[in-house]
Enzyme design. Structure first.
Site, PDB file in Angstrom:
ATOM      1  N   THR A 175      52.298  12.810  17.165  1.00  0.00           N
ATOM      2  CA  THR A 175      51.571  13.994  17.743  1.00  0.00           C
ATOM      3  C   THR A 175      51.361  13.721  19.119  1.00  0.00           C
ATOM      4  O   THR A 175      51.590  12.621  19.576  1.00  0.00           O
ATOM      5  CB  THR A 175      50.328  14.199  16.858  1.00  0.00           C
ATOM      6  N   GLU A 219      63.688  31.029  19.641  1.00  0.00           N
ATOM      7  CA  GLU A 219      64.710  30.290  18.721  1.00  0.00           C
ATOM      8  C   GLU A 219      66.000  29.586  19.397  1.00  0.00           C
ATOM      9  O   GLU A 219      66.590  30.216  20.226  1.00  0.00           O
ATOM     10  CB  GLU A 219      64.837  31.149  17.577  1.00  0.00           C
ATOM     11  N   TYR A 277      59.346  34.365  22.564  1.00  0.00           N
ATOM     12  CA  TYR A 277      59.970  33.857  21.401  1.00  0.00           C
ATOM     13  C   TYR A 277      61.281  33.186  21.965  1.00  0.00           C
ATOM     14  O   TYR A 277      62.001  33.824  22.728  1.00  0.00           O
ATOM     15  CB  TYR A 277      60.602  34.955  20.401  1.00  0.00           C
ATOM     16  N   LYS A 312      46.666  13.179  20.285  1.00  0.00           N
ATOM     17  CA  LYS A 312      45.727  11.970  19.897  1.00  0.00           C
ATOM     18  C   LYS A 312      45.344  11.115  21.189  1.00  0.00           C
ATOM     19  O   LYS A 312      45.025  11.738  21.944  1.00  0.00           O
ATOM     20  CB  LYS A 312      46.458  11.344  18.676  1.00  0.00           C
ATOM     21  N   ARG A 328      47.810  20.198  21.090  1.00  0.00           N
ATOM     22  CA  ARG A 328      48.096  20.164  19.639  1.00  0.00           C
ATOM     23  C   ARG A 328      49.504  20.468  19.458  1.00  0.00           C
ATOM     24  O   ARG A 328      49.957  21.550  19.445  1.00  0.00           O
ATOM     25  CB  ARG A 328      47.389  21.079  18.899  1.00  0.00           C
ATOM     26  N   ASP A 380      56.177   6.454  12.934  1.00  0.00           N
ATOM     27  CA  ASP A 380      55.253   7.376  13.205  1.00  0.00           C
ATOM     28  C   ASP A 380      54.132   6.866  14.204  1.00  0.00           C
ATOM     29  O   ASP A 380      53.156   6.225  13.738  1.00  0.00           O
ATOM     30  CB  ASP A 380      54.822   7.958  11.978  1.00  0.00           C
TER      31      ASP A 380
HETATM   32  N1  DSN Z   1      44.360  13.732  10.468  1.00  0.00           N
HETATM   33  C1  DSN Z   1      44.815  12.465  11.369  1.00  0.00           C
HETATM   34  C2  DSN Z   1      43.993  11.473  11.642  1.00  0.00           C
HETATM   35  O1  DSN Z   1      42.728  11.856  11.434  1.00  0.00           O
HETATM   36  O2  DSN Z   1      44.396  10.472  11.571  1.00  0.00           O
HETATM   37  C3  DSN Z   1      46.279  12.260  10.956  1.00  0.00           C
HETATM   38  O3  DSN Z   1      47.102  13.223  11.182  1.00  0.00           O
END
Ligand code: DSN
Length: 416
Positions: free
Chosen positions: A223, A53, A51, A226, A232, A197
């Site tokens: 994120t 924080e 942990y 991707k 993740r 984003d």
């Molecule tokens: N769920 C994602 C996507 O497939 O584009 C976006 O967060």
């Protein structure tokens, strides 16, 4: 994973089956990828026991000698890769990252402007079913009805009319490159914070295959799993003047302890993303997407905007007489995995829309190039043109499996 096998055969078996599924299928979900074994090892490490924080040097728990080093290393690598002034690597995922940005700059009821969800925006960009639409006065811009492209005149008009405190660029199903400079100008005209984003195309930015929003935006969220091919997780990049507000919004604003195993895996992924191999991957993603788009167009498919400049494409199946969900299910049976997706101005409902979305990141990570993309296009065409033919789907699934056998996926090399 013999210890897992000995302890829990049910979960062991399901994970092993998922490994086989990921190895044997052509995965075209635009937000998915294959992480490397080193990224997985960091994710599955003892760091999950800790942990922490707070931030490096200012934690609320002791025992942070190594965690601080890990988090600082992750931050330095992100800064260097994207040229960011300030970085926070603690958001649990993309949705909390966006929420933290709203908390940093807005009060409940303030006005935000983002792309409409059915046009390729994200849930967290002000959709009425999301907290971003419930707690803020969310306005939306749409794509141009004729071209399917962002129409900056309309975005400007909408911004001038609703005067957002925060303007959002960056989209989940847009196959072209947004003009961040114009978004900046519009934000300045109305006195808004500009949030980009970049979750979908962050890996292309890192690899030099897509313009970077970082010089233009006040804040960039992404994120990490991707196109960027990390664990993740998510991160927020911002100008130094916003650093304190962003950090305070992430912790203690909306989160408790960061997931230190994810932080370490982000650091590993950023090192990978700085390599020449990653640059080649990013360039090949764009090439592969174009080749597939061209093949589909030559087979009579209608692509929103007529093609792609990034890693994804959106196919409107109306002229084929096959709804998106039916197409996605038939393709899944044929070993080609993607998602059904609304197209701009879709007359059908979101749960059974007119289109499918296709992304090229995961297949590129496993080494597919132009020839394999043509194979994919031809197989998609065969399945859609004879969508009820279950025998054909089975036959294609076995061809897909054979092809995939020649391209061991990252992290799944042990199955080769
Ligand atoms: N769920 C994602 C996507 O497939 O584009 C976006 O967060």
């Amino acid at each position: 994973m013999k210890e897992l096998y000995n302890s829990d055969q049910e979960i062991h078996s399901l994970i092993k089956q998922e490994e086989l599924r990921q190895a044997a299928k052509i995965r075209l979900i635009a937000s998915e990828n294959y992480v490397s074994l080193p990224v997985m090892q960091a994710t599955g490490s003892v760091l999950t026991n800790k942990y922490s924080e707070g931030y490096a040097g200012k934690r609320y728990y002791e025992g942070q000698q190594l965690i601080d080093q890990i988090e600082l290393l992750a931050i330095e690598r992100v800064k260097e890769l994207f040229g960011a002034e300030h970085v926070n690597v603690q958001p649990y995922s993309g949705s909390p990252a966006n929420l933290a940005v709203y908390l940093a700059f807005l009060n409940a009821g303030d006005t935000i402007l983002g792309m409409a969800l059915p046009h390729g925006g994200h849930l967290t960009h002000g959709s009425h079913v999301s907290i971003s639409g419930k707690y803020f006065d969310a306005h939306h811009y749409s794509l141009d009805k004729e071209t399917g492209l962002l129409n900056y005149d309309t975005i400007r008009e909408t911004a001038l009319a609703c005067k957002p405190k925060l303007l959002i660029a960056g989209h989940s199903a847009y196959p072209r490159i947004p003009d961040f400079k114009i978004f900046r100008e519009i934000a300045d005209e109305v006195g808004a914070i500009l949030l980009v984003d970049m979750a979908h195309f962050a890996g292309l930015v890192a690899g030099g295959a897509h313009p970077s929003p970082v010089p233009y935006a006040d804040v960039v969220t992404t994120t990490t799993h991707k196109s960027l091919r990390g664990p993740r997780g998510a991160m927020i990049l911002c100008k130094e003047k916003h650093a304190a507000a962003i950090d305070k919004a992430v912790f203690p604003g909306i989160q408790g302890g960061p997931h230190d195993s994810t932080t370490a895996a982000i650091a590993v992924a950023m090192k990978e993303a700085s390599s020449d191999a990653f640059k080649s991957y990013a360039a090949q993603v764009v090439k592969n997407a174009r080749v597939l788009a061209d093949n589909l167009i030559s087979n009579g498919f209608q692509l929103v905007t007529g093609g792609t400049d990034n890693h994804l494409m959106l196919v409107d199946l109306t002229n084929k007489g096959v709804p998106g969900k039916k197409a996605a299910k038939a393709l899944d049976a044929a070993g080609i995995v993607l998602n059904y997706n609304a197209v701009p101005f879709d007359p059908r409902k979101p749960f059974d829309p007119s289109g499918i979305r296709i992304g090229a990141c995961a297949v590129t990570s496993r080494g597919f190039s132009e020839k394999e993309m043509v194979f994919i296009g031809e197989k998609i065409n065969s399945v859609i043109n004879d969508v009820e033919n279950v025998e054909l789907q089975k036959k294609i699934a076995s061809e897909v499996k054979e092809l995939c056998g020649n391209f061991p996926a990252p992290g799944l090399e042990h199955l080769a």
